[in-house]
Write a protein that holds these residues in place. Structure first.
Motif, PDB file in Angstrom:
ATOM      1  N   GLY A 125       0.800  -1.223   0.000  1.00  0.00           N
ATOM      2  CA  GLY A 125       0.000   0.000   0.000  1.00  0.00           C
ATOM      3  C   GLY A 125       0.829   1.267   0.000  1.00  0.00           C
ATOM      4  O   GLY A 125       0.356   2.328  -0.428  1.00  0.00           O
ATOM      5  N   LEU A 126       2.068   1.181   0.472  1.00  0.00           N
ATOM      6  CA  LEU A 126       2.938   2.362   0.500  1.00  0.00           C
ATOM      7  C   LEU A 126       3.396   2.780  -0.891  1.00  0.00           C
ATOM      8  O   LEU A 126       3.894   3.888  -1.070  1.00  0.00           O
ATOM      9  CB  LEU A 126       4.170   2.094   1.376  1.00  0.00           C
ATOM     10  CG  LEU A 126       3.922   1.931   2.872  1.00  0.00           C
ATOM     11  CD1 LEU A 126       5.236   1.667   3.590  1.00  0.00           C
ATOM     12  CD2 LEU A 126       3.248   3.172   3.446  1.00  0.00           C
ATOM     13  N   ALA A 127       3.230   1.900  -1.872  1.00  0.00           N
ATOM     14  CA  ALA A 127       3.682   2.216  -3.233  1.00  0.00           C
ATOM     15  C   ALA A 127       2.851   3.314  -3.876  1.00  0.00           C
ATOM     16  O   ALA A 127       3.277   3.920  -4.870  1.00  0.00           O
ATOM     17  CB  ALA A 127       3.651   0.961  -4.101  1.00  0.00           C
ATOM     18  N   SER A 128       1.673   3.587  -3.344  1.00  0.00           N
ATOM     19  CA  SER A 128       0.819   4.648  -3.876  1.00  0.00           C
ATOM     20  C   SER A 128       0.350   5.527  -2.723  1.00  0.00           C
ATOM     21  O   SER A 128      -0.647   5.218  -2.070  1.00  0.00           O
ATOM     22  CB  SER A 128      -0.382   4.043  -4.614  1.00  0.00           C
ATOM     23  OG  SER A 128      -1.182   5.055  -5.179  1.00  0.00           O
ATOM     24  N   PRO A 129       1.071   6.620  -2.440  1.00  0.00           N
ATOM     25  CA  PRO A 129       0.729   7.455  -1.282  1.00  0.00           C
ATOM     26  C   PRO A 129      -0.700   7.992  -1.352  1.00  0.00           C
ATOM     27  O   PRO A 129      -1.179   8.410  -2.402  1.00  0.00           O
ATOM     28  CB  PRO A 129       1.746   8.599  -1.366  1.00  0.00           C
ATOM     29  CG  PRO A 129       2.889   8.039  -2.150  1.00  0.00           C
ATOM     30  CD  PRO A 129       2.258   7.112  -3.144  1.00  0.00           C
ATOM     31  N   THR A 130      -1.385   7.932  -0.221  1.00  0.00           N
ATOM     32  CA  THR A 130      -2.722   8.493  -0.096  1.00  0.00           C
ATOM     33  C   THR A 130      -2.693   9.551   1.002  1.00  0.00           C
ATOM     34  O   THR A 130      -1.653   9.803   1.620  1.00  0.00           O
ATOM     35  CB  THR A 130      -3.739   7.399   0.284  1.00  0.00           C
ATOM     36  OG1 THR A 130      -3.476   6.960   1.627  1.00  0.00           O
ATOM     37  CG2 THR A 130      -3.638   6.197  -0.649  1.00  0.00           C
ATOM     38  N   ARG A 131      -3.838  10.164   1.247  1.00  0.00           N
ATOM     39  CA  ARG A 131      -3.919  11.159   2.317  1.00  0.00           C
ATOM     40  C   ARG A 131      -3.677  10.520   3.686  1.00  0.00           C
ATOM     41  O   ARG A 131      -3.409  11.211   4.664  1.00  0.00           O
ATOM     42  CB  ARG A 131      -5.290  11.825   2.291  1.00  0.00           C
ATOM     43  CG  ARG A 131      -6.429  10.908   2.711  1.00  0.00           C
ATOM     44  CD  ARG A 131      -7.784  11.548   2.545  1.00  0.00           C
ATOM     45  NE  ARG A 131      -8.150  11.680   1.143  1.00  0.00           N
ATOM     46  CZ  ARG A 131      -9.322  12.137   0.723  1.00  0.00           C
ATOM     47  NH1 ARG A 131     -10.239  12.534   1.595  1.00  0.00           N
ATOM     48  NH2 ARG A 131      -9.589  12.209  -0.569  1.00  0.00           N
ATOM     49  N   TYR A 132      -3.791   9.196   3.736  1.00  0.00           N
ATOM     50  CA  TYR A 132      -3.599   8.476   5.005  1.00  0.00           C
ATOM     51  C   TYR A 132      -2.192   7.890   5.117  1.00  0.00           C
ATOM     52  O   TYR A 132      -1.944   7.041   5.961  1.00  0.00           O
ATOM     53  CB  TYR A 132      -4.626   7.340   5.110  1.00  0.00           C
ATOM     54  CG  TYR A 132      -6.041   7.771   4.850  1.00  0.00           C
ATOM     55  CD1 TYR A 132      -6.730   8.572   5.749  1.00  0.00           C
ATOM     56  CD2 TYR A 132      -6.703   7.375   3.680  1.00  0.00           C
ATOM     57  CE1 TYR A 132      -8.032   8.984   5.498  1.00  0.00           C
ATOM     58  CE2 TYR A 132      -8.007   7.781   3.427  1.00  0.00           C
ATOM     59  CZ  TYR A 132      -8.661   8.580   4.334  1.00  0.00           C
ATOM     60  OH  TYR A 132      -9.949   8.980   4.084  1.00  0.00           O
ATOM     61  N   TRP A 133      -1.270   8.368   4.279  1.00  0.00           N
ATOM     62  CA  TRP A 133       0.072   7.777   4.221  1.00  0.00           C
ATOM     63  C   TRP A 133       0.775   7.777   5.573  1.00  0.00           C
ATOM     64  O   TRP A 133       1.357   6.754   5.948  1.00  0.00           O
ATOM     65  CB  TRP A 133       0.914   8.491   3.158  1.00  0.00           C
ATOM     66  CG  TRP A 133       1.897   7.592   2.489  1.00  0.00           C
ATOM     67  CD1 TRP A 133       1.637   6.423   1.839  1.00  0.00           C
ATOM     68  CD2 TRP A 133       3.309   7.791   2.395  1.00  0.00           C
ATOM     69  NE1 TRP A 133       2.794   5.877   1.336  1.00  0.00           N
ATOM     70  CE2 TRP A 133       3.837   6.696   1.657  1.00  0.00           C
ATOM     71  CE3 TRP A 133       4.188   8.770   2.840  1.00  0.00           C
ATOM     72  CZ2 TRP A 133       5.194   6.551   1.376  1.00  0.00           C
ATOM     73  CZ3 TRP A 133       5.545   8.639   2.559  1.00  0.00           C
ATOM     74  CH2 TRP A 133       6.040   7.547   1.835  1.00  0.00           C
ATOM     75  N   PRO A 134       0.758   8.871   6.349  1.00  0.00           N
ATOM     76  CA  PRO A 134       1.406   8.820   7.676  1.00  0.00           C
ATOM     77  C   PRO A 134       0.819   7.727   8.566  1.00  0.00           C
ATOM     78  O   PRO A 134       1.560   7.027   9.266  1.00  0.00           O
ATOM     79  CB  PRO A 134       1.137  10.213   8.255  1.00  0.00           C
ATOM     80  CG  PRO A 134       0.956  11.088   7.054  1.00  0.00           C
ATOM     81  CD  PRO A 134       0.258  10.227   6.047  1.00  0.00           C
ATOM     82  N   ALA A 135      -0.502   7.574   8.517  1.00  0.00           N
ATOM     83  CA  ALA A 135      -1.130   6.522   9.320  1.00  0.00           C
ATOM     84  C   ALA A 135      -0.748   5.146   8.786  1.00  0.00           C
ATOM     85  O   ALA A 135      -0.574   4.197   9.575  1.00  0.00           O
ATOM     86  CB  ALA A 135      -2.645   6.685   9.302  1.00  0.00           C
ATOM     87  N   GLN A 136      -0.589   5.033   7.462  1.00  0.00           N
ATOM     88  CA  GLN A 136      -0.159   3.756   6.885  1.00  0.00           C
ATOM     89  C   GLN A 136       1.228   3.377   7.375  1.00  0.00           C
ATOM     90  O   GLN A 136       1.488   2.216   7.718  1.00  0.00           O
ATOM     91  CB  GLN A 136      -0.153   3.847   5.352  1.00  0.00           C
ATOM     92  CG  GLN A 136      -1.525   3.935   4.709  1.00  0.00           C
ATOM     93  CD  GLN A 136      -1.411   4.139   3.210  1.00  0.00           C
ATOM     94  OE1 GLN A 136      -1.935   5.097   2.645  1.00  0.00           O
ATOM     95  NE2 GLN A 136      -0.710   3.239   2.542  1.00  0.00           N
TER      96      GLN A 136
END
Length: 293
Positions: free
Chosen positions: A132-143
């Motif tokens: 999932g880290l391969a495509s940053p989202t707005r929730y990336w820090p939480a990821q």
């Protein structure tokens, strides 16, 4: 009783969201058709999905071997495939019970059997978070934070005491002798990489389904597979949804609707559910046929 209502509430909320989205974009969905070679793409997606489940069954043997249990992939794969369909029963735990029972029939103590079954979805969750880290989202820090916690949770230093307490609690509830401890002697890197391959294959299968209804440019394949892994993870960890039914679809629509049209995403998630379930049924059926030959 409260847990049962919570499960149905989650499923109902996911279905309501999908229904609302479908109503709003019904014209797009109704206009969708398979591409000229759409059946070929779907057939390829079916094959990749079947391969993914077979691979997961083989990786399960690596997990058990990491727990010092002499299980071969030639045994774990058919057992895994046969029990896979049980996850669609209410409760979403019956496939786990089936695998624990099969391990018991093989002569493996209940402690290592339970841990070997429970550890698999934990490693799958880690793999999905990594991809999932391969495509940053707005929730990336939480990821990232979630991934750090998840990776730490399967470290032997933290996992072994939990596994031992699980065995002791199980023995106490059964009024029996303490179960033999199940311990990892090293970090389960090989099984983790194996589960990463499983989630990657699942994501490729989903991308192939999208390709059956709409051209998917090459640069979008990695983001689609990455976001798919997060939606699939939600279906895995949210309780009460048999096989992630409804939850996966709702999260996938939410994550992908900015990248693809709503009509394409809705059509793809519906087709993927069909293809994925068919692949699981086909896997279980093939095992039954081979065993009877």
């Amino acid at each position: 009783m409260l847990k049962r209502y919570l499960r149905w509430l989650i499923v109902a909320a996911a279905i309501a969201f999908l229904g609302h989205t479908l109503v709003n974009h019904w014209a797009e969905v109704a206009a969708m058709r398979l591409r000229p070679r759409g059946l070929g793409w779907l057939g390829l997606a079916l094959g990749v999905s079947l391969l993914a489940h077979g691979w997961a069954g083989w990786v399960w043997s690596w997990i058990l071997q990491a727990l010092q249990q002499p299980v071969k992939g030639t045994w774990s794969t058919p057992v895994y495939l046969k029990t896979n369909l049980l996850k669609y029963l209410p409760g979403n735990v019956w496939h786990f019970f089936g695998r624990v029972r099969a391990l018991g029939d093989l002569g493996i103590a209940q402690g290592p059997a339970i841990v070997g079954v429970v550890l698999e979805p934990l490693l799958m969750a880690n793999a999905a978070l990594l991809l999932g880290l391969a495509s940053p989202t707005r929730y990336w820090p939480a990821q990232i934070a979630g991934l750090a916690l998840a990776l730490g949770a399967v470290h032997p230093r933290w996992l072994n005491p939990v596994m031992n307490r699980l065995g002791q609690a199980k023995a106490k509830s059964d009024r029996d002798e303490p179960l033999p401890p199940a311990a990892l002697h090293r970090y389960p890197l090989k099984p983790l990489l194996g589960e990463l391959g499983f989630v990657l294959l699942k994501g490729v299968g989903f991308a192939l389904v999208i390709s059956a209804v709409s051209p998917l440019p090459v640069p979008l394949w990695l983001p689609v597979v990455s976001l798919f892994s997060l939606a699939w993870l939600a279906g895995l960890v949210i309780p009460g949804a048999p096989g992630g039914l409804g939850v996966f679809e709702a999260i996938a629509v939410t994550l992908l609707q900015d990248m693809l049209s709503a009509g394409v995403v809705l059509s793809a998630v519906a087709l993927y559910r069909l293809v994925g379930t068919l692949a699981e049924a086909l896997g279980a059926g093939l095992v039954v046929v081979v065993e009877k030959v």
